[in-house]
Scaffold this active site. Structure first.
Site, PDB file in Angstrom:
ATOM      1  N   HIS A 147       1.203  -1.676   0.080  1.00 16.97           N
ATOM      2  CA  HIS A 147      -0.361   0.069   0.052  1.00 16.97           C
ATOM      3  C   HIS A 147       0.301   1.275  -0.010  1.00 16.97           C
ATOM      4  O   HIS A 147       0.144   2.119   0.006  1.00 16.97           O
ATOM      5  CB  HIS A 147      -0.816   0.362   1.330  1.00 16.97           C
ATOM      6  CG  HIS A 147      -1.384  -0.948   1.284  1.00 16.97           C
ATOM      7  ND1 HIS A 147      -2.747  -1.254   0.474  1.00 16.97           N
ATOM      8  CD2 HIS A 147      -2.131  -1.259   2.481  1.00 16.97           C
ATOM      9  CE1 HIS A 147      -3.711  -2.134   0.198  1.00 16.97           C
ATOM     10  NE2 HIS A 147      -2.945  -2.400   1.623  1.00 16.97           N
ATOM     11  N   ASP A 184      -2.577 -10.532  -2.110  1.00 18.99           N
ATOM     12  CA  ASP A 184      -3.505  -9.795  -1.192  1.00 18.99           C
ATOM     13  C   ASP A 184      -5.552  -9.538  -1.678  1.00 18.99           C
ATOM     14  O   ASP A 184      -5.292  -9.041  -1.994  1.00 18.99           O
ATOM     15  CB  ASP A 184      -2.860  -9.020  -0.449  1.00 18.99           C
ATOM     16  CG  ASP A 184      -3.388  -7.953   0.903  1.00 18.99           C
ATOM     17  OD1 ASP A 184      -2.235  -8.635   1.756  1.00 18.99           O
ATOM     18  OD2 ASP A 184      -3.829  -7.577   1.136  1.00 18.99           O
ATOM     19  N   HIS A 186      -7.077  -6.673  -0.525  1.00 21.03           N
ATOM     20  CA  HIS A 186      -7.144  -5.363  -0.873  1.00 21.03           C
ATOM     21  C   HIS A 186      -6.060  -4.807  -1.526  1.00 21.03           C
ATOM     22  O   HIS A 186      -5.092  -5.561  -1.681  1.00 21.03           O
ATOM     23  CB  HIS A 186      -6.088  -4.967   1.138  1.00 21.03           C
ATOM     24  CG  HIS A 186      -7.069  -5.481   1.886  1.00 21.03           C
ATOM     25  ND1 HIS A 186      -6.093  -5.697   3.049  1.00 21.03           N
ATOM     26  CD2 HIS A 186      -8.068  -4.866   2.513  1.00 21.03           C
ATOM     27  CE1 HIS A 186      -6.992  -6.460   4.320  1.00 21.03           C
ATOM     28  NE2 HIS A 186      -8.137  -5.482   3.345  1.00 21.03           N
ATOM     29  N   ASP A 272      -5.221 -12.763   3.971  1.00 20.79           N
ATOM     30  CA  ASP A 272      -6.273 -12.108   4.118  1.00 20.79           C
ATOM     31  C   ASP A 272      -7.029 -12.432   3.141  1.00 20.79           C
ATOM     32  O   ASP A 272      -8.919 -12.023   3.597  1.00 20.79           O
ATOM     33  CB  ASP A 272      -5.729 -10.475   4.647  1.00 20.79           C
ATOM     34  CG  ASP A 272      -5.177  -9.530   3.753  1.00 20.79           C
ATOM     35  OD1 ASP A 272      -5.152 -10.653   2.215  1.00 20.79           O
ATOM     36  OD2 ASP A 272      -5.098  -8.704   3.725  1.00 20.79           O
TER      37      ASP A 272
END
Length: 373
Positions: A147, A184, A186, A272
């Site tokens: 990120h 991931d 996200h 996740d």
């Protein structure tokens, strides 16, 4: 063990477990020689990583691997991705006791050095794979990195670990074309932003739609200028499980890699999307991550002489992440040391039914058409 006789590299360092939440938690000064108290203070706690490493000792798989730490990424390494103004501000705050530079990125004293070490693990893993020292590699990096933009950290990510590794490998002439597959849950907005204008790095993100960040990860975001067509976003609705993820990888990700023909594949390996993750709503299992790893390993063997690097990202279930991670490392190393999924029966019962699988497959049809070569 690798069929070539070289081992899978496993890169980790105890100090990465000491990254602390700083202003999110009471972190007492304890001399710098043991893990800080309340070192979690975040959903991104050290325990998912520590429990994975401990599980590897219990099963014995660690003995099948080339186990190593690495130096911190140097300032020269970091400056290829992050501006000096950002690094200087981060270092000053870190030396002064910690703080928060961006959104959801708190850190305690020494956070700068730990983040540089996390990036250093990813860098060393990539360099060793490119030099042929190891067959493939897993970097247990913490804090994560996907990120982090050049001058704006967010989502627990303080330095762009994978980008720092890529730039180091390219600077040494070890890699030209690099593919990053981010599974991931996200969106990998930081990696996307760094390479959005470039055609030498293909970025692919498979993520839960509008989970985090809310305003990135759209299908229409395909790159800009020279980078047009070299960024692929595959947002999936909540509830996709094993079959859907495997289908996305088989029908869209692998063909994109085949068209790009990379020198190396790097996976931003978050867990996740796992069924028990507290901050996501997907239904992947330990076996899902094992199958996806095998898909990437097969692609790497076909396209780039087996060069494959996994870099740890998110995953917040302390009970389940260790089994997902172990399954990935089993696939990477071809080890016979197994860690059977203790929740296998339960997670299978909770997979989408045939009707939902058909619905998800229809959505994947649309994605496949959008990104057909």
């Amino acid at each position: 063990m690798s069929t070539t006789g070289r081992k899978t590299g496993f890169y980790w360092d105890e100090r990465c477990f000491w990254h602390a939440g700083g202003n999110y938690a009471l972190t007492l000064p304890i001399g710098g020689l043991v893990q800080p108290l309340a070192a979690g203070g975040l959903p991104e706690s050290p325990e998912t990583k520590r429990r994975l490493r401990n599980l590897m000792s219990v099963t014995g798989i660690i003995g099948d691997l080339h186990e190593a730490s690495a130096p911190e990424a140097s300032r020269e390494d970091l400056l290829r991705v992050h501006p000096a103004s950002y690094l200087d501000r981060f270092k000053e705050m870190s030396d002064a006791g910690g703080g928060e530079l961006g959104l959801r990125t708190p850190f305690a004293q020494g956070g700068y050095e730990i983040a540089a070490l996390s990036a250093g693990l990813a860098k060393q893993a990539l360099l060793d794979v490119m030099r042929g020292t190891v067959a493939n590699a897993y970097a247990l990096s913490r804090p994560p990195g996907h990120h982090c933009l050049p001058d704006w950290p967010n989502g627990f990510c303080l330095m762009a670990n994978i980008a720092i590794a890529i730039e180091a490998a390219q600077a040494e002439g070890l890699a030209g074309r690099v593919a990053v597959v981010d599974w991931d849950v996200h969106h990998g907005n930081g990696t996307e932003a760094i390479y959005y204008d470039r055609d030498d790095v293909l970025t692919i993100s498979v993520h839960q739609e509008k989970n985090y960040p809310l305003d990135t990860g759209d299908i229409a975001d395909k790159g800009r200028g020279k980078g047009e067509g070299y960024n692929i976003n595959l947002p999936l609705p909540s509830g996709v499980g094993h079959n859907g993820y495997v289908e996305v990888m088989e029908r869209i990700v692998v063909p994109a890699l085949e068209r790009f023909k990379p020198d190396v594949i790097i996976v931003a390996c978050g867990f996740d999307a796992g069924i028990y993750d507290p901050i996501a709503r997907m239904l992947c299992t330990a076996e899902t991550f094992g199958v996806m790893t095998q898909q990437m390993k097969t692609a790497a063997e076909s396209l780039c002489e087996g060069r494959l690097v996994m870099v740890h990202e998110g995953g917040y279930s302390e009970a389940y992440v260790p089994f997902c991670g172990h399954r990935v490392i089993e696939a990477l190393s071809d080890s016979q040391h197994k860690a059977p999924d203790p929740m296998a029966t339960t997670v299978q019962i909770r997979q989408p039914n045939a009707r939902m699988d058909a619905f998800f497959s229809g959505l994947i049809d649309e994605l496949a058409e959008e990104f057909a070569g």
